[in-house]
Design a protein around this motif. Sequence first.
Motif, PDB file in Angstrom:
ATOM      1  N   ARG A   1       0.832  -1.200   0.000  1.00 36.77           N
ATOM      2  CA  ARG A   1       0.000   0.000   0.000  1.00 36.77           C
ATOM      3  C   ARG A   1       0.869   1.253   0.000  1.00 36.77           C
ATOM      4  O   ARG A   1       1.941   1.286   0.597  1.00 36.77           O
ATOM      5  CB  ARG A   1      -0.913   0.008   1.227  1.00 36.77           C
ATOM      6  CG  ARG A   1      -1.975   1.098   1.199  1.00 36.77           C
ATOM      7  CD  ARG A   1      -2.916   1.012   2.388  1.00 36.77           C
ATOM      8  NE  ARG A   1      -2.263   1.389   3.640  1.00 36.77           N
ATOM      9  CZ  ARG A   1      -1.967   0.545   4.599  1.00 36.77           C
ATOM     10  NH1 ARG A   1      -2.242  -0.736   4.461  1.00 36.77           N
ATOM     11  NH2 ARG A   1      -1.367   0.957   5.702  1.00 36.77           N
ATOM     12  N   ILE A   2       0.397   2.294  -0.682  1.00 36.14           N
ATOM     13  CA  ILE A   2       1.042   3.603  -0.705  1.00 36.14           C
ATOM     14  C   ILE A   2       0.068   4.627  -0.166  1.00 36.14           C
ATOM     15  O   ILE A   2      -1.103   4.655  -0.557  1.00 36.14           O
ATOM     16  CB  ILE A   2       1.463   4.000  -2.132  1.00 36.14           C
ATOM     17  CG1 ILE A   2       2.448   2.980  -2.695  1.00 36.14           C
ATOM     18  CG2 ILE A   2       2.113   5.377  -2.133  1.00 36.14           C
ATOM     19  CD1 ILE A   2       2.851   3.272  -4.116  1.00 36.14           C
ATOM     20  N   ASN A   3       0.534   5.500   0.720  1.00 39.47           N
ATOM     21  CA  ASN A   3      -0.303   6.583   1.232  1.00 39.47           C
ATOM     22  C   ASN A   3      -0.415   7.695   0.205  1.00 39.47           C
ATOM     23  O   ASN A   3       0.358   7.774  -0.756  1.00 39.47           O
ATOM     24  CB  ASN A   3       0.272   7.128   2.544  1.00 39.47           C
ATOM     25  CG  ASN A   3       0.273   6.096   3.647  1.00 39.47           C
ATOM     26  OD1 ASN A   3      -0.613   5.243   3.703  1.00 39.47           O
ATOM     27  ND2 ASN A   3       1.274   6.149   4.524  1.00 39.47           N
ATOM     28  N   GLU A   4      -1.392   8.577   0.403  1.00 46.04           N
ATOM     29  CA  GLU A   4      -1.632   9.656  -0.542  1.00 46.04           C
ATOM     30  C   GLU A   4      -0.454  10.614  -0.641  1.00 46.04           C
ATOM     31  O   GLU A   4      -0.239  11.237  -1.678  1.00 46.04           O
ATOM     32  CB  GLU A   4      -2.897  10.431  -0.154  1.00 46.04           C
ATOM     33  CG  GLU A   4      -4.181   9.609  -0.293  1.00 46.04           C
ATOM     34  CD  GLU A   4      -5.411  10.429   0.054  1.00 46.04           C
ATOM     35  OE1 GLU A   4      -5.231  11.606   0.447  1.00 46.04           O
ATOM     36  OE2 GLU A   4      -6.519   9.898  -0.069  1.00 46.04           O
TER      37      GLU A   4
ATOM     38  N   ARG B   1       5.514   0.505   8.175  1.00 51.27           N
ATOM     39  CA  ARG B   1       4.136   0.977   8.289  1.00 51.27           C
ATOM     40  C   ARG B   1       4.143   2.502   8.320  1.00 51.27           C
ATOM     41  O   ARG B   1       4.700   3.116   9.232  1.00 51.27           O
ATOM     42  CB  ARG B   1       3.462   0.451   9.563  1.00 51.27           C
ATOM     43  CG  ARG B   1       3.129  -1.032   9.527  1.00 51.27           C
ATOM     44  CD  ARG B   1       2.288  -1.428  10.738  1.00 51.27           C
ATOM     45  NE  ARG B   1       1.889  -2.822  10.701  1.00 51.27           N
ATOM     46  CZ  ARG B   1       2.590  -3.813  11.221  1.00 51.27           C
ATOM     47  NH1 ARG B   1       3.746  -3.560  11.832  1.00 51.27           N
ATOM     48  NH2 ARG B   1       2.156  -5.053  11.144  1.00 51.27           N
ATOM     49  N   ASN B   2       3.535   3.105   7.294  1.00 51.22           N
ATOM     50  CA  ASN B   2       3.342   4.560   7.237  1.00 51.22           C
ATOM     51  C   ASN B   2       4.641   5.333   7.465  1.00 51.22           C
ATOM     52  O   ASN B   2       4.698   6.299   8.217  1.00 51.22           O
ATOM     53  CB  ASN B   2       2.284   4.997   8.256  1.00 51.22           C
ATOM     54  CG  ASN B   2       0.947   4.337   8.015  1.00 51.22           C
ATOM     55  OD1 ASN B   2       0.500   4.225   6.876  1.00 51.22           O
ATOM     56  ND2 ASN B   2       0.299   3.868   9.073  1.00 51.22           N
ATOM     57  N   SER B   3       5.696   4.881   6.817  1.00 51.57           N
ATOM     58  CA  SER B   3       6.973   5.592   6.898  1.00 51.57           C
ATOM     59  C   SER B   3       7.766   5.280   5.641  1.00 51.57           C
ATOM     60  O   SER B   3       7.388   4.417   4.837  1.00 51.57           O
ATOM     61  CB  SER B   3       7.756   5.183   8.147  1.00 51.57           C
ATOM     62  OG  SER B   3       8.110   3.812   8.086  1.00 51.57           O
ATOM     63  N   GLY B   4       8.881   5.962   5.473  1.00 52.65           N
ATOM     64  CA  GLY B   4       9.667   5.749   4.273  1.00 52.65           C
ATOM     65  C   GLY B   4       8.981   6.334   3.056  1.00 52.65           C
ATOM     66  O   GLY B   4       7.851   6.824   3.112  1.00 52.65           O
ATOM     67  N   THR B   5       9.671   6.294   1.939  1.00 48.34           N
ATOM     68  CA  THR B   5       9.118   6.824   0.687  1.00 48.34           C
ATOM     69  C   THR B   5       9.337   5.824  -0.435  1.00 48.34           C
ATOM     70  O   THR B   5      10.271   5.011  -0.394  1.00 48.34           O
ATOM     71  CB  THR B   5       9.781   8.157   0.306  1.00 48.34           C
ATOM     72  OG1 THR B   5      11.197   7.958   0.175  1.00 48.34           O
ATOM     73  CG2 THR B   5       9.516   9.221   1.368  1.00 48.34           C
ATOM     74  N   VAL B   6       8.486   5.906  -1.425  1.00 46.20           N
ATOM     75  CA  VAL B   6       8.619   5.059  -2.611  1.00 46.20           C
ATOM     76  C   VAL B   6       8.128   5.841  -3.811  1.00 46.20           C
ATOM     77  O   VAL B   6       7.190   6.641  -3.703  1.00 46.20           O
ATOM     78  CB  VAL B   6       7.817   3.751  -2.454  1.00 46.20           C
ATOM     79  CG1 VAL B   6       6.326   4.039  -2.347  1.00 46.20           C
ATOM     80  CG2 VAL B   6       8.090   2.801  -3.613  1.00 46.20           C
TER      81      VAL B   6
END
Length: 416
Positions: A146-149, A184-189
């Motif tokens: 999953r990727i956050n907005e 979980r909800n950290s880092g970037t892609v």
Amino acid sequence: MMGRRKGEVLKSFLMTLLAIFVMFIILFPVYYIFTVSLEPSSTLATTELHLIPRNVSLDSYREVLFGFSGGKVSENFTGTIEGSAYIKDGKLYLVEGTIKGKVKYGPFTGLVFEVPVKNKVFDVSAEKNVQGQLKGEVRGVFTLTRINEDGTIGFAVIKDVELKSGTVDGTSVSGPMEKYVVVRNSGTVSFTAIGKFVNSKFFGYLKNSLIIATLTVLLTLVFVVPASYAFSRMQFFGREHVLYFYLMFTQVSGGLGIAGLIALYGMIVKLGLYDKLPVMSLIYAAGSVPFNTWLLKGYIDSISPDFDEAALVDGASYLQIIRYVLLPMALPGIATVAIFAFIGGWTEFVLASLLLTGNNQPLSVWIYTLMGGIGRGIDWSYFAAAALLFALPVFVMFMLAQNYIRSGLTVGGLKE
């Protein structure tokens, strides 16, 4: 006379208005779903109705075709690792650091990511204990779910990490990480254009739909064309009743509903044909043969038998008659059968969802899964764009074949 002419003009005008109104009612759902697909974010669970999009955007189409839609990505990666660490008793303890990695598809980079890590242990078999900054190269498997907005990683797992080569205060180290990294909800892609294309779910399911629909058309024509010719031209016992009985039987068996599905499922599993794309095409073709045979037979009946008799006199076989005489003259009817077969194979949902799984499913099943069973919680712009793209091949095929259907061929008796 003048009054009668005015009455005809008024009647024609009113009939035109009625036709336009009917077409508007028929096409309005298509237009509305198109407007929904053009809005950056939209919901259907509202009492507001916007006939003209307020903020036109093609983002939904871009995301369907070339964007990461939340599907799972699990690929090998290579990268670097940095951070504060110490070596003790043959183990490397990473106190706090960062893993930077990239996934490549052939020579092209598909995606890059950066993940913070803490308290990870490597088996390095070093002889002395030191403390300092770790710098090295790593490889492993990056699984993104999953990727956050905002572009951060919603959920990912980095596993099978191996420190290929590195140093801590001048000491060379290498070895595997003992456990995996959960993000979980950290880092970037971020995906490159190549990565978005490769990981797009749309093209994989599109390929499945094209395979199923194309094979359905081919199999249908292979069975329907000879059968239609036989019922139209040849004399045999039960000729007047077999086709109609077969047609009625398929309609009655189709009404068995869930019982028929269970029986079909059981036979497919017993025969070891579960989750096979060609099997779906065979099932669709078998179901469409009776109606399409009846349809094409009616068209062949309109072609004068004198053409067949002339070809027989010239020494042609029945197969040659079908190929060189019947096919060219019955092309409009064959095109109609091909369209019906293609639409049937392209749009069918129930059997496809029952007999196919995972990556073998067609677009029709994938679009349904986009709703996730929660109609109010989905991205309707994304869903609308996917639905319109799903309908596009049917529209294109109809436009390509309509010239055969509309213009037709003038068939009748031979001029003497």
